[in-house]
Write a protein that holds these residues in place. Structure first.
Motif, PDB file in Angstrom:
ATOM      1  N   ILE A 252       0.857  -1.186   0.000  1.00 15.09           N
ATOM      2  CA  ILE A 252       0.000   0.000   0.000  1.00 15.09           C
ATOM      3  C   ILE A 252       0.894   1.237   0.000  1.00 15.09           C
ATOM      4  N   LEU A 253       0.698   2.079  -0.976  1.00 14.75           N
ATOM      5  CA  LEU A 253       1.548   3.245  -1.164  1.00 14.75           C
ATOM      6  C   LEU A 253       0.705   4.507  -1.279  1.00 14.75           C
ATOM      7  N   ASP A 254       1.316   5.618  -0.939  1.00 20.95           N
ATOM      8  CA  ASP A 254       0.731   6.927  -1.205  1.00 20.95           C
ATOM      9  C   ASP A 254       1.592   7.564  -2.277  1.00 20.95           C
ATOM     10  N   ASN A 255       1.010   7.783  -3.442  1.00 16.20           N
ATOM     11  CA  ASN A 255       1.767   8.322  -4.567  1.00 16.20           C
ATOM     12  C   ASN A 255       1.074   9.598  -5.045  1.00 16.20           C
ATOM     13  N   ASN A 256       1.647  10.730  -4.711  1.00 19.39           N
ATOM     14  CA  ASN A 256       1.059  12.024  -5.087  1.00 19.39           C
ATOM     15  C   ASN A 256      -0.378  12.162  -4.588  1.00 19.39           C
ATOM     16  N   GLY A 257      -0.643  11.602  -3.416  1.00 17.81           N
ATOM     17  CA  GLY A 257      -1.978  11.694  -2.836  1.00 17.81           C
ATOM     18  C   GLY A 257      -2.919  10.590  -3.253  1.00 17.81           C
ATOM     19  N   HIS A 258      -2.511   9.774  -4.221  1.00 20.86           N
ATOM     20  CA  HIS A 258      -3.321   8.626  -4.648  1.00 20.86           C
ATOM     21  C   HIS A 258      -3.063   7.435  -3.715  1.00 20.86           C
ATOM     22  N   TYR A 259      -4.123   6.701  -3.409  1.00 19.71           N
ATOM     23  CA  TYR A 259      -4.017   5.458  -2.635  1.00 19.71           C
ATOM     24  C   TYR A 259      -3.761   4.322  -3.620  1.00 19.71           C
ATOM     25  N   ILE A 260      -2.647   3.618  -3.442  1.00 23.72           N
ATOM     26  CA  ILE A 260      -2.256   2.613  -4.435  1.00 23.72           C
ATOM     27  C   ILE A 260      -2.005   1.263  -3.778  1.00 23.72           C
ATOM     28  N   ILE A 261      -2.618   0.237  -4.335  1.00 23.45           N
ATOM     29  CA  ILE A 261      -2.273  -1.142  -3.988  1.00 23.45           C
ATOM     30  C   ILE A 261      -1.407  -1.663  -5.135  1.00 23.45           C
ATOM     31  N   LEU A 262      -0.132  -1.853  -4.853  1.00 25.84           N
ATOM     32  CA  LEU A 262       0.803  -2.338  -5.863  1.00 25.84           C
ATOM     33  C   LEU A 262       0.991  -3.832  -5.665  1.00 25.84           C
ATOM     34  N   ASP A 263       0.463  -4.601  -6.601  1.00 28.31           N
ATOM     35  CA  ASP A 263       0.522  -6.064  -6.516  1.00 28.31           C
ATOM     36  C   ASP A 263       1.054  -6.595  -7.845  1.00 28.31           C
ATOM     37  N   ALA A 264       2.218  -6.050  -8.221  1.00 26.75           N
ATOM     38  CA  ALA A 264       2.759  -6.310  -9.552  1.00 26.75           C
ATOM     39  C   ALA A 264       3.831  -7.383  -9.562  1.00 26.75           C
ATOM     40  N   TYR A 265       3.916  -8.149  -8.467  1.00 28.64           N
ATOM     41  CA  TYR A 265       4.945  -9.192  -8.435  1.00 28.64           C
ATOM     42  C   TYR A 265       4.586 -10.356  -9.354  1.00 28.64           C
ATOM     43  N   ASN A 266       3.298 -10.708  -9.371  1.00 24.69           N
ATOM     44  CA  ASN A 266       2.875 -11.802 -10.244  1.00 24.69           C
ATOM     45  C   ASN A 266       1.355 -11.816 -10.325  1.00 24.69           C
ATOM     46  N   ALA A 267       0.841 -12.623 -11.265  1.00 24.60           N
ATOM     47  CA  ALA A 267      -0.613 -12.701 -11.430  1.00 24.60           C
ATOM     48  C   ALA A 267      -0.996 -13.970 -12.179  1.00 24.60           C
ATOM     49  N   ASN A 268      -2.141 -14.520 -11.797  1.00 24.47           N
ATOM     50  CA  ASN A 268      -2.772 -15.612 -12.531  1.00 24.47           C
ATOM     51  C   ASN A 268      -4.273 -15.448 -12.331  1.00 24.47           C
ATOM     52  N   PRO A 269      -5.098 -16.204 -13.019  1.00 23.69           N
ATOM     53  CA  PRO A 269      -6.549 -15.988 -12.904  1.00 23.69           C
ATOM     54  C   PRO A 269      -7.089 -16.061 -11.486  1.00 23.69           C
ATOM     55  N   SER A 270      -6.550 -16.961 -10.676  1.00 22.18           N
ATOM     56  CA  SER A 270      -7.041 -17.094  -9.304  1.00 22.18           C
ATOM     57  C   SER A 270      -6.678 -15.886  -8.462  1.00 22.18           C
TER      58      SER A 270
ATOM     59  N   ASP B  54     -13.028   5.749  -2.620  1.00 25.73           N
ATOM     60  CA  ASP B  54     -13.658   6.450  -3.730  1.00 25.73           C
ATOM     61  C   ASP B  54     -12.802   6.361  -4.985  1.00 25.73           C
ATOM     62  N   ARG B  55     -13.440   6.551  -6.139  1.00 28.25           N
ATOM     63  CA  ARG B  55     -12.735   6.601  -7.436  1.00 28.25           C
ATOM     64  C   ARG B  55     -11.701   5.493  -7.580  1.00 28.25           C
ATOM     65  N   LYS B  56     -12.198   4.286  -7.706  1.00 23.57           N
ATOM     66  CA  LYS B  56     -11.291   3.138  -7.848  1.00 23.57           C
ATOM     67  C   LYS B  56     -10.926   2.928  -9.308  1.00 23.57           C
ATOM     68  N   ILE B  57      -9.643   2.814  -9.565  1.00 22.28           N
ATOM     69  CA  ILE B  57      -9.134   2.624 -10.925  1.00 22.28           C
ATOM     70  C   ILE B  57      -8.291   1.359 -10.969  1.00 22.28           C
ATOM     71  N   LEU B  58      -8.577   0.502 -11.950  1.00 18.18           N
ATOM     72  CA  LEU B  58      -7.826  -0.738 -12.149  1.00 18.18           C
ATOM     73  C   LEU B  58      -6.815  -0.571 -13.272  1.00 18.18           C
ATOM     74  N   ILE B  59      -5.592  -1.039 -13.028  1.00 15.97           N
ATOM     75  CA  ILE B  59      -4.621  -1.186 -14.109  1.00 15.97           C
ATOM     76  C   ILE B  59      -4.132  -2.631 -14.047  1.00 15.97           C
ATOM     77  N   LEU B  60      -4.576  -3.438 -15.005  1.00 16.29           N
ATOM     78  CA  LEU B  60      -4.275  -4.864 -15.019  1.00 16.29           C
ATOM     79  C   LEU B  60      -3.387  -5.213 -16.210  1.00 16.29           C
ATOM     80  N   GLY B  61      -2.358  -6.018 -15.944  1.00 19.67           N
ATOM     81  CA  GLY B  61      -1.473  -6.475 -17.006  1.00 19.67           C
ATOM     82  C   GLY B  61      -1.687  -7.941 -17.314  1.00 19.67           C
ATOM     83  N   ASP B  62      -1.246  -8.368 -18.472  1.00 24.01           N
ATOM     84  CA  ASP B  62      -1.405  -9.757 -18.915  1.00 24.01           C
ATOM     85  C   ASP B  62      -0.923 -10.768 -17.881  1.00 24.01           C
ATOM     86  N   MET B  63      -1.573 -11.930 -17.913  1.00 22.59           N
ATOM     87  CA  MET B  63      -1.186 -13.078 -17.099  1.00 22.59           C
ATOM     88  C   MET B  63      -0.473 -14.073 -18.011  1.00 22.59           C
TER      89      MET B  63
END
Length: 425
Positions: free
Chosen positions: A302-320, A335-344
């Protein structure tokens, strides 16, 4: 050179290197080979950089008595690790699973080292090279070794068990990871269960999540098991109180407030607790260890980046892991939830279907915006913003900066390196 003789040399200089750029004085250098490199060619450089011995498997690179010729360097490394493990009095806990292995390993280490002298897998060095390197860090006074095991095909966990010879084991879960190598979800279940198969055949002890029907069914008749559950009173009871956003749980009327986000981290905490209880760690020490632990390395940070609340979970990903991360993000009171999802990655023939499923889930939830990045997500039929590459994402974010303070979930496979987004938000 016999393994016992090599082991004697190792005890004199108990530090292994496989990279000449990182050699320390008196390291033993193992000249491993890969698709694009041949460690044998670095034999002289290893000696020049301070190595005490160099293990090679090509005769033309023999230099002097400091170079040891073996039939296969990797096999020798694995044999040395197994020999060293057998000489040690340390108890070995092995764990595998589709999701949460590394976090669970870190939590187990955090609680057990409150009472015991432990070693644990560094980072995610959990394969046929990483497991031997981990075992070779066992010291004479090590009491417990926590060894993470990764796999992307059948028989891999079985092989790693033969090297590590675990006394205890735990499987985090069975999810849609490495489907390409395992040949589907049933292959995942079979492959991960090779740890249980080894422990059962050697009459060793197993820790289990009794709320997982796959684990509970697999171990229904096995007696040497120690489980946790929030539902079944036959097992050690641990209850999840909330995860808004951090996991807050109760055990023996003691409340533990962690720094781990998402209900999906609850069983990871439970695994650490049940192992600590088995090894008689005081509950007060367990609480302290879990509350002190803070995730890093792009894992649910969990990070604060320029006032944005960020959950950084970019270590890995799969469908589950994607599914539970999206559901958790949706449940957060933000409020104002934004998703940025990368390929699995490594989904094989399932890639198209699984990316479409995640795309459908993402757009069905109540998010302000959904950005899908990568060739697989780009090919989906979706109302989300689809971008073929990180470069396209970069252009998009530069041209359309998020002015209003928002909450972001950033998640994708390691190869997507989505942590680079932080510089753009």
């Amino acid at each position: 050179m016999k393994i016992q003789d090599l082991h004697s040399a190792f005890l004199a200089h108990p530090s292994i290197s496989t990279d000449t750029r990182k050699i320390k004085e008196n390291d033993i250098f193992f000249a491993l080979k890969g698709d694009n490199f041949n460690g044998n060619t670095y034999a002289q450089k290893a000696l020049d950089n301070g190595a005490s011995l160099v293990i090679i498997d090509e005769e033309k690179y023999l230099i002097d008595d400091r170079t040891i010729l073996v039939k296969d360097v990797l096999t020798t490394l694995q044999q040395l690790a197994n020999f060293h493990r057998r000489q040690s009095k340390a108890q070995v806990i092995s764990l595998t699973g589709s999701n949460g292995k590394t976090t669970t390993k870190e939590l187990i280490n955090a609680v057990l080292r409150k009472t015991y002298r432990t070693i644990a897998t560094k980072g995610n060095l959990n394969n046929h090279i990483g497991v031997p390197l981990t075992l070779l860090t066992i010291q004479p006074d090590t009491e417990i070794a926590i060894v993470e095991m990764g796999a992307n095909h059948l028989k891999e966990i079985e092989f790693l068990c033969e090297i590590a010879e675990p006394d205890f084991g735990y499987i985090t879960n069975f999810g849609k990871a490495h489907l390409e190598g395992f040949g589907g979800i049933e292959g995942v279940k079979k492959g991960k269960s090779e740890l249980y198969d080894y422990l059962i055949s050697h009459k060793k002890s197993i820790f289990l999540n009794a709320d997982d029907p796959i684990q509970k069914d697999k171990l229904s008749t096995y007696t040497k098991k120690f489980g946790f559950s929030s539902e079944d009173s036959k097992y050690y009871t641990i209850k999840l109180l909330e995860a808004q956003p951090f996991v807050n749980l109760i055990v023996e009327n003691i409340n533990i407030e962690t720094n781990l986000i998402g209900a999906y981290n609850f069983p990871n905490c439970c695994a650490a607790i049940i192992m600590a209880k088995y090894f008689n760690v005081e509950l007060s020490e367990i609480k302290k260890a879990l509350e002190e632990y803070t995730p890093d390395n792009n894992r649910s940070q969990i990070l604060d980046n320029n006032g944005h609340y960020i959950i950084l979970d970019a270590y890995n990903a799969n469908p589950s892991s994607m599914k539970v991360a999206l559901e958790n993000f949706n449940s957060l009171k933000k409020d104002r939830k934004i998703l940025i999802l990368g390929d699995m990655f490594e989904l094989g023939e399932s890639a198209k279907e699984e990316h479409q499923n995640i795309s459908d889930l993402a757009t069905s939830l109540n998010f302000e915006q959904v950005l899908l990045v990568g060739e697989n997500f780009y090919a989906t039929n979706s109302t989300a913003v689809r971008l073929k590459s990180f470069e396209e994402l970069k252009v998009y974010l530069v041209n359309k900066p998020t002015q209003t303070k928002s909450s972001f979930l950033i998640k994708g496979s390691r190869g997507m390196a989505l942590e680079r987004v932080l510089d753009l938000i």
